[in-house]
Scaffold this active site. Structure first.
Site, short mmCIF file in Angstrom:
data_model
loop_
_atom_site.label_atom_id
_atom_site.label_comp_id
_atom_site.label_asym_id
_atom_site.label_seq_id
_atom_site.Cartn_x
_atom_site.Cartn_y
_atom_site.Cartn_z
N ASP A 1 11.95 -17.15 -8.97
CA ASP A 1 12.34 -15.76 -8.67
C ASP A 1 13.69 -15.76 -7.93
O ASP A 1 13.76 -15.36 -6.77
CB ASP A 1 11.24 -15.06 -7.84
CG ASP A 1 10.88 -15.79 -6.54
OD1 ASP A 1 11.11 -17.02 -6.45
OD2 ASP A 1 10.37 -15.14 -5.60
N HIS B 1 12.52 -24.27 1.54
CA HIS B 1 11.26 -24.04 0.82
C HIS B 1 11.31 -24.65 -0.59
O HIS B 1 10.73 -25.70 -0.85
CB HIS B 1 10.96 -22.55 0.72
CG HIS B 1 10.69 -21.90 2.05
ND1 HIS B 1 9.68 -22.30 2.87
CD2 HIS B 1 11.30 -20.86 2.67
CE1 HIS B 1 9.66 -21.54 3.96
NE2 HIS B 1 10.64 -20.67 3.87
C1 BDR Z 1 8.98 -18.67 -0.73
O1 BDR Z 1 9.19 -17.25 -0.74
C2 BDR Z 1 10.45 -16.95 -1.27
O2 BDR Z 1 11.13 -16.02 -0.48
C3 BDR Z 1 11.21 -18.23 -1.36
O3 BDR Z 1 12.07 -18.24 -2.50
C4 BDR Z 1 10.15 -19.29 -1.46
O4 BDR Z 1 9.79 -19.54 -2.79
C5 BDR Z 1 8.83 -19.14 0.71
O5 BDR Z 1 7.72 -18.56 1.31
CA CA Z 2 11.15 -18.78 -4.65
#
Ligand code: BDR
Ligand code: CA
Length: 313
Positions: free
Chosen positions: A10, A241
């Site tokens: 995303d 992340h």
């Molecule tokens: C996840 O949430 C999204 O905002 C980031 O892209 C990552 O995949 C982290 O909690």
């Molecule tokens: Ca993500």
């Protein structure tokens, strides 16, 4: 032979960093991107994914558009305060030249896994709706995938989208419960480790000095994301992340893992919490669930060095 991966994404600032990390890693062969709502709506996720492939000079890599809403509810909406209105740190790029392929994300995932038995690693770094849809349409993907490495969830630590839950899982807990309950090899790279991987300001500033289009794009989009961390978490720099899932695929020895059956809470204010069942006691709601490989510790400096070295190559 490089490992074939599909990134379900995303994009998203950290998604962009993860996708470029994967593209720059010669041990990986990114055979496609599939898109999902989360940081932005699904259509914008696709537009961004196509743009990213053009920036990276890999417009031949297909982008397949995923579903627009979670399995049982409407999508709760994007997070412009984290990733920008455009999902790319509010730099507002011109439209891409190309477009996504006709096939949907679940169809693409199924076709690729079934035509390359044992070869494809799925790396979902957004909500798990496309993966759950693919499982429903073709359950035999569980026997034919190489492995599934998910960025999402929180086993032993608090959430980030709510006190209880991590954002990707919170966006579609029903899908996540299906994916963690399917009989296939799943690794969870969640907040237990990603909140220990800290890219400091000097690392982020270093991107500006790397002379390629991918690093330069990251340098342009990261300031908005960095501001979010600095204002919300009272920290300097960012947590890493989505790139942590790519790092796991490249080198699982960066992580310590535990094997636990997992359930996902789908009700109330803990909606989206991933609950491991720890210990030997049988608990009915976790009975007959497969063991998930849950990352609990990480060598953060080595992971960050690995990502930056890949970007410099
Ligand atoms: C996840 O949430 C999204 O905002 C980031 O892209 C990552 O995949 C982290 O909690
Ligand atoms: Ca993500």
């Amino acid at each position: 032979m490089p490992r074939k991966i599909i990134i379900d994404t995303d994009p998203g600032v950290d998604d962009t960093m993860a996708i470029f990390f994967a593209l720059k890693s010669t041990a990986l062969d990114v055979i496609g991107l599939t898109t999902i709502f989360g940081n932005v709506h699904t259509n914008l996720a696709s537009t961004n994914a196509v743009r990213l492939m053009e920036i990276a000079g890999t417009p031949q890599i297909p982008v397949a558009t995923g579903v627009a809403n979670p399995l049982t509810r409407a999508f709760g909406g994007p997070v412009p305060f984290v990733h920008g209105d455009d999902g790319q740190g509010n730099i507002h790029l011109p439209p891409p030249q190309g477009k996504p392929i006709e096939q949907s994300a679940p169809e693409f995932i199924i076709e690729q896994i079934m035509s390359h038995p044992g070869e494809i690693t799925l790396v979902p770094v957004g909500p798990l709706t496309n993966i759950a849809m693919a499982l429903r349409l073709e359950p035999r993907i569980t026997e034919n995938v190489h492995e599934v490495v998910i960025m999402g969830g929180n086993a032993l630590v608090p959430g980030n989208a709510s006190p209880a839950a991590e954002a990707n899982i919170r966006n579609d807990p029903e899908a996540a419960d299906l994916v963690f309950g399917a009989p296939w090899p799943v690794t969870m790279v969640g907040l237990d480790v990603t909140h220990k991987v800290h890219m400091a300001p000097q690392h982020l500033d270093h991107y500006k000095t790397i002379n390629n289009a991918l690093a330069q794009h990251v340098a342009r989009i990261v300031p908005h994301y960095r501001n979010y961390f600095e204002s919300s978490f009272d920290m300097e720099g960012i947590y890493v992340h989505d790139s942590s899932a790519i790092a796991y695929v490249l080198d699982p020895t960066l992580f310590k893992t535990e094997q636990w059956p997992l359930r996902v809470e789908t009700e109330g204010f803990s909606r989206g919490k991933t609950w491991p069942s720890i210990g030997k006691r049988t608990r009915p709601d976790w009975e007959n669930r497969p063991l998930v490989n849950v990352c609990v510790e990480v060598d953060s400096p080595r992971l960050i060095d690995m990502e930056i070295a890949a970007m410099e190559a």
